[in-house]
Design a protein around this motif. Structure first.
Motif, PDB file in Angstrom:
ATOM      1  N   GLY A  69       0.678  -1.237   0.134  1.00  0.00           N
ATOM      2  CA  GLY A  69       0.032   0.032   0.129  1.00  0.00           C
ATOM      3  C   GLY A  69       0.709   1.492  -0.072  1.00  0.00           C
ATOM      4  N   VAL A  72       1.829   2.044  -3.361  1.00  0.00           N
ATOM      5  CA  VAL A  72       0.922   2.529  -4.232  1.00  0.00           C
ATOM      6  C   VAL A  72       0.805   4.092  -3.692  1.00  0.00           C
ATOM      7  CG1 VAL A  72      -1.661   2.753  -4.353  1.00  0.00           C
ATOM      8  CG2 VAL A  72      -0.491   0.568  -4.404  1.00  0.00           C
ATOM      9  N   ARG A  73       0.854   4.434  -2.491  1.00  0.00           N
ATOM     10  CA  ARG A  73       0.723   5.815  -2.083  1.00  0.00           C
ATOM     11  C   ARG A  73       1.797   6.652  -2.843  1.00  0.00           C
ATOM     12  NH1 ARG A  73       0.190   8.171   4.077  1.00  0.00           N
ATOM     13  NH2 ARG A  73       0.249  10.510   3.652  1.00  0.00           N
ATOM     14  N   THR A 178      -1.122  -4.390  -4.918  1.00  0.00           N
ATOM     15  CA  THR A 178      -1.217  -3.272  -5.851  1.00  0.00           C
ATOM     16  C   THR A 178      -2.456  -3.149  -6.680  1.00  0.00           C
ATOM     17  OG1 THR A 178       0.397  -4.050  -7.535  1.00  0.00           O
ATOM     18  CG2 THR A 178       1.366  -2.950  -5.337  1.00  0.00           C
ATOM     19  N   THR A 207      -2.218   4.416   4.968  1.00  0.00           N
ATOM     20  CA  THR A 207      -1.675   3.487   4.043  1.00  0.00           C
ATOM     21  C   THR A 207      -1.612   4.353   2.697  1.00  0.00           C
ATOM     22  OG1 THR A 207      -2.233   1.544   5.210  1.00  0.00           O
ATOM     23  CG2 THR A 207      -1.445   1.250   2.765  1.00  0.00           C
ATOM     24  N   TYR A 208      -2.791   4.584   2.224  1.00  0.00           N
ATOM     25  CA  TYR A 208      -2.843   5.172   0.832  1.00  0.00           C
ATOM     26  C   TYR A 208      -2.799   6.835   0.756  1.00  0.00           C
ATOM     27  CZ  TYR A 208      -3.933   0.429  -0.123  1.00  0.00           C
ATOM     28  OH  TYR A 208      -4.099  -1.183  -0.354  1.00  0.00           O
ATOM     29  N   ARG A 229      -6.473   1.048  -8.695  1.00  0.00           N
ATOM     30  CA  ARG A 229      -6.471   1.288  -7.207  1.00  0.00           C
ATOM     31  C   ARG A 229      -7.480   0.839  -6.395  1.00  0.00           C
ATOM     32  NH1 ARG A 229      -3.961   6.177  -3.976  1.00  0.00           N
ATOM     33  NH2 ARG A 229      -2.095   6.054  -5.446  1.00  0.00           N
ATOM     34  N   TYR A 233      -7.382  -1.173  -2.878  1.00  0.00           N
ATOM     35  CA  TYR A 233      -8.502  -1.128  -1.801  1.00  0.00           C
ATOM     36  C   TYR A 233      -8.748  -2.359  -1.354  1.00  0.00           C
ATOM     37  CZ  TYR A 233      -7.601   3.922  -2.936  1.00  0.00           C
ATOM     38  OH  TYR A 233      -6.959   5.235  -3.156  1.00  0.00           O
ATOM     39  N   TYR A 236      -6.768  -4.821   0.135  1.00  0.00           N
ATOM     40  CA  TYR A 236      -6.392  -4.316   1.425  1.00  0.00           C
ATOM     41  C   TYR A 236      -7.389  -4.672   2.516  1.00  0.00           C
ATOM     42  CZ  TYR A 236      -4.766  -1.311   5.215  1.00  0.00           C
ATOM     43  OH  TYR A 236      -4.281  -0.952   6.525  1.00  0.00           O
TER      44      TYR A 236
END
Length: 283
Positions: A69, A72-73, A178, A207-208, A229, A233, A236
């Motif tokens: 995560g 990704v952020r 991801t 996290t994101y 994305r 989520y 996650y």
């Protein structure tokens, strides 16, 4: 004669006990490396991508979701998460350890004495993961060079070839977590954790970063900027079902629902959501 018989019998008993102990030890060694078939109701998570699968336990899934995560952020390609996860596999088995060689601690066994941060900071998985990526992106050709070699340049380990053993598992986890591979991450969670909408929303924001989400009772709705994305989520939420009491996740025409004894599959549903919309329901 009687004493000899008793002695022989005693030796047999000892040998039998050692044999059983050895068998049990071997079983748990294989189980810890996911080399045995799961028993009915065994809590676990399975990631599947490109016809390959890897199995992790619920704690590993939690930390793996953070590692992926954060990448990704930061807008990093999935390869960054692959390298980070292969590294965490080797260093700690994707566990946030408060001990290690010399002063090494945390997911990546980073050392305060080597400038990675304080012990307290390195025990924060978000901080330690961020520091790993800070170092990773400074490595020349990290996006194309051999994953093992790149990980070694970041870690400077005494076992420079060890990361190679975990490359495939790292890739599979990264691809699913991801959002690159859809409907590829599932967990069997039997904890019955009470639903925590506020906790889950807070964890996802940490996290994101900023997420366009809202809550209505026990349902969280997320409007993602892309389908990829959105799947990050969704996966996650599944990976952290045991922490926040997640029971159902819906995205597009797929839905995941917790079960009591069998690993849930992502099912196709007639009532489809938009591909960039995620609905998460907790207890």
């Amino acid at each position: 004669m009687q004493s000899r018989t008793a002695g022989a019998l005693g030796c047999l008993v000892v040998a039998f006990v050692l044999l059983i102990a050895g068998g049990v030890g071997a079983f748990w060694w294989l189980r810890s490396r996911n080399l045995t078939e799961p028993v009915l109701g065994q809590q676990r998570c399975v990631a599947t991508a490109n016809n390959k699968s890897t199995v992790v336990d619920l704690d590993q899934a939690h930390f793996a979701s953070i590692i992926a995560g954060v990448s990704v952020r930061r807008g990093l390609p999935p390869r960054a998460a692959s390298i980070a996860l292969a590294t965490a596999y080797q260093e700690t088995g994707i566990r946030n350890l408060d001990y290690g060689d010399s002063d090494s601690v945390g997911l990546f066994q980073q050392r305060p004495s080597q400038g990675w941060g304080t012990r307290q900071q390195l025990m924060d998985p978000y901080y330690s993961t961020g520091k790993f990526y800070d170092a990773l992106v400074k490595i020349k050709n990290w996006e194309s060079d051999d994953i093992n070699d790149v990980a070694q340049k970041v870690q400077r380990s005494g076992h420079p070839e060890a990361y190679r053993d975990h490359e495939q598992d790292g890739r599979v986890l990264a691809s699913t977590l991801t959002g690159q591979s859809t409907a590829g991450f599932s967990c069997l969670d039997r904890s019955g954790t009470k639903g925590d909408v506020k906790g889950l929303r807070g964890a996802m924001q940490r996290t994101y970063g900023t997420i366009d989400d809202s809550a209505d009772g026990s349902v969280i709705t997320i409007r993602a900027r892309s389908e990829r994305r959105a799947w990050a989520y969704a996966h996650y939420a599944v990976a952290n079902a045991a922490s926040y009491g997640v029971t159902t996740v819906k995205i597009g025409n797929r839905s995941w629902q917790t079960q009591d004894f069998n690993l849930p599959d992502w099912q196709k549903s007639a009532a489809a959501l938009k591909s960039q919309r995620v609905e998460i329901t907790v207890r």
